[in-house]
Design a protein around this motif. Structure first.
Motif, PDB file in Angstrom:
ATOM      1  N   UNK A   1       2.159  39.837 -38.614  1.00 58.25           N
ATOM      2  CA  UNK A   1       0.777  40.211 -38.395  1.00 58.25           C
ATOM      3  C   UNK A   1       0.559  41.631 -38.922  1.00 58.25           C
ATOM      4  N   UNK A   2      -0.565  41.829 -39.586  1.00 62.62           N
ATOM      5  CA  UNK A   2      -0.985  43.131 -40.102  1.00 62.62           C
ATOM      6  C   UNK A   2      -2.372  43.430 -39.531  1.00 62.62           C
ATOM      7  N   UNK A  47      -3.204  52.618 -33.032  1.00 59.66           N
ATOM      8  CA  UNK A  47      -2.385  53.548 -33.797  1.00 59.66           C
ATOM      9  C   UNK A  47      -2.353  53.089 -35.247  1.00 59.66           C
ATOM     10  N   UNK A  48      -1.952  54.008 -36.114  1.00 57.42           N
ATOM     11  CA  UNK A  48      -2.013  53.736 -37.547  1.00 57.42           C
ATOM     12  C   UNK A  48      -0.741  54.220 -38.219  1.00 57.42           C
ATOM     13  N   UNK A  49      -0.192  53.367 -39.075  1.00 53.47           N
ATOM     14  CA  UNK A  49       0.961  53.749 -39.896  1.00 53.47           C
ATOM     15  C   UNK A  49       0.490  54.428 -41.180  1.00 53.47           C
ATOM     16  N   UNK A  50      -0.751  54.124 -41.581  1.00 58.64           N
ATOM     17  CA  UNK A  50      -1.305  54.679 -42.814  1.00 58.64           C
ATOM     18  C   UNK A  50      -2.819  54.742 -42.692  1.00 58.64           C
ATOM     19  N   UNK A 102       2.329  48.347 -40.847  1.00 56.36           N
ATOM     20  CA  UNK A 102       1.736  47.238 -40.093  1.00 56.36           C
ATOM     21  C   UNK A 102       0.283  47.476 -39.728  1.00 56.36           C
ATOM     22  N   UNK A 103      -0.087  48.758 -39.559  1.00 61.69           N
ATOM     23  CA  UNK A 103      -1.422  49.079 -39.073  1.00 61.69           C
ATOM     24  C   UNK A 103      -2.066  50.140 -39.966  1.00 61.69           C
ATOM     25  N   UNK A 104      -3.204  49.774 -40.555  1.00 66.11           N
ATOM     26  CA  UNK A 104      -3.920  50.665 -41.465  1.00 66.11           C
ATOM     27  C   UNK A 104      -5.272  51.024 -40.868  1.00 66.11           C
ATOM     28  N   UNK A 151       2.796  39.763 -45.465  1.00 69.52           N
ATOM     29  CA  UNK A 151       2.816  40.837 -46.463  1.00 69.52           C
ATOM     30  C   UNK A 151       1.408  41.123 -46.950  1.00 69.52           C
ATOM     31  N   UNK A 152       1.162  42.379 -47.289  1.00 68.86           N
ATOM     32  CA  UNK A 152      -0.151  42.808 -47.752  1.00 68.86           C
ATOM     33  C   UNK A 152      -0.519  42.179 -49.093  1.00 68.86           C
ATOM     34  N   UNK A 153       0.463  41.906 -49.929  1.00 65.27           N
ATOM     35  CA  UNK A 153       0.196  41.377 -51.269  1.00 65.27           C
ATOM     36  C   UNK A 153      -0.618  40.086 -51.226  1.00 65.27           C
ATOM     37  N   UNK A 154      -0.481  39.310 -50.162  1.00 65.22           N
ATOM     38  CA  UNK A 154      -1.212  38.044 -50.074  1.00 65.22           C
ATOM     39  C   UNK A 154      -2.728  38.241 -50.028  1.00 65.22           C
TER      40      UNK A 154
END
Length: 183
Positions: A1-2, A47-50, A102-104, A151-154
């Motif tokens: 999950x993203x 929270x955010x990783x990016x 995972x979290x943007x 994955x984000x690429x999808x």
């Protein structure tokens, strides 16, 4: 999950008609709304990783206030492709993210942010949150999208109906003085 937390820039200042759209900062209500939204996000445990954002001045200033009010946030990465982008371009930018993220927090502009949300979340007629976004995604509004992807690429190939809209909050929901009829 993203997870993508979508933040529209806060209310911009139109007092200097000579400024380019890109160079407009926030007005007083915008500064207050950005801080209110940052505090709410922190209280919700977001929270955010990016952070990926448009480099427009009003987005930069929104993020500065949001991050000050929220607390522990990474430094934003500013990407010119987000400025006034459509949903497909925004999805392409997201698709380039490292899978270790995972979290943007995504900060940008209307109507591209709404387009992203409305494409990613299925219109099954039962989602009051999606319906509210469809009506209007106002300045400083925040939406939390959970994507059922590994994955984000999808997202580059297809983002349609891949997300659940977990939250949609407007500044006026938290502070009525930040509503559309307020000064």
């Amino acid at each position: 999950m993203k997870t993508v937390t979508v933040l529209r820039h806060a209310k911009s200042d139109w007092s200097d008609a000579a400024l380019r759209d890109f160079d407009r900062g926030l007005n007083d209500r915008g500064y207050r709304a950005a801080a209110v939204m940052g505090r709410w996000a922190a209280q919700q445990g977001l929270s955010f990783d990016a952070i990926i954002a448009s480099p427009a001045v009003r987005v930069v200033e929104t993020l500065k206030r949001f991050r000050e009010a929220h607390g522990d946030c990474p430094e934003p990465v500013f990407d010119m492709r987000i400025y006034l982008a459509g949903g497909a371009t925004i999805a392409e930018v997201l698709s380039e993210t490292s899978d270790s993220v995972s979290q943007i927090l995504l900060a940008g502009h209307s109507p591209g942010l709404e387009e992203l949300i409305l494409t990613a979340v299925a219109d099954n007629g039962r989602s009051a949150l999606r319906g509210a976004v469809e009506v209007k995604f106002p300045t400083a509004a925040l939406a939390v999208l959970d994507f059922d992807i590994a994955d984000w690429a999808s997202l580059a190939t297809d983002m349609s109906h891949r997300a659940r809209l977990r939250a949609f909050v407007r500044p006026r929901d938290l502070d009525p003085s930040l509503g559309p009829d307020s000064v």
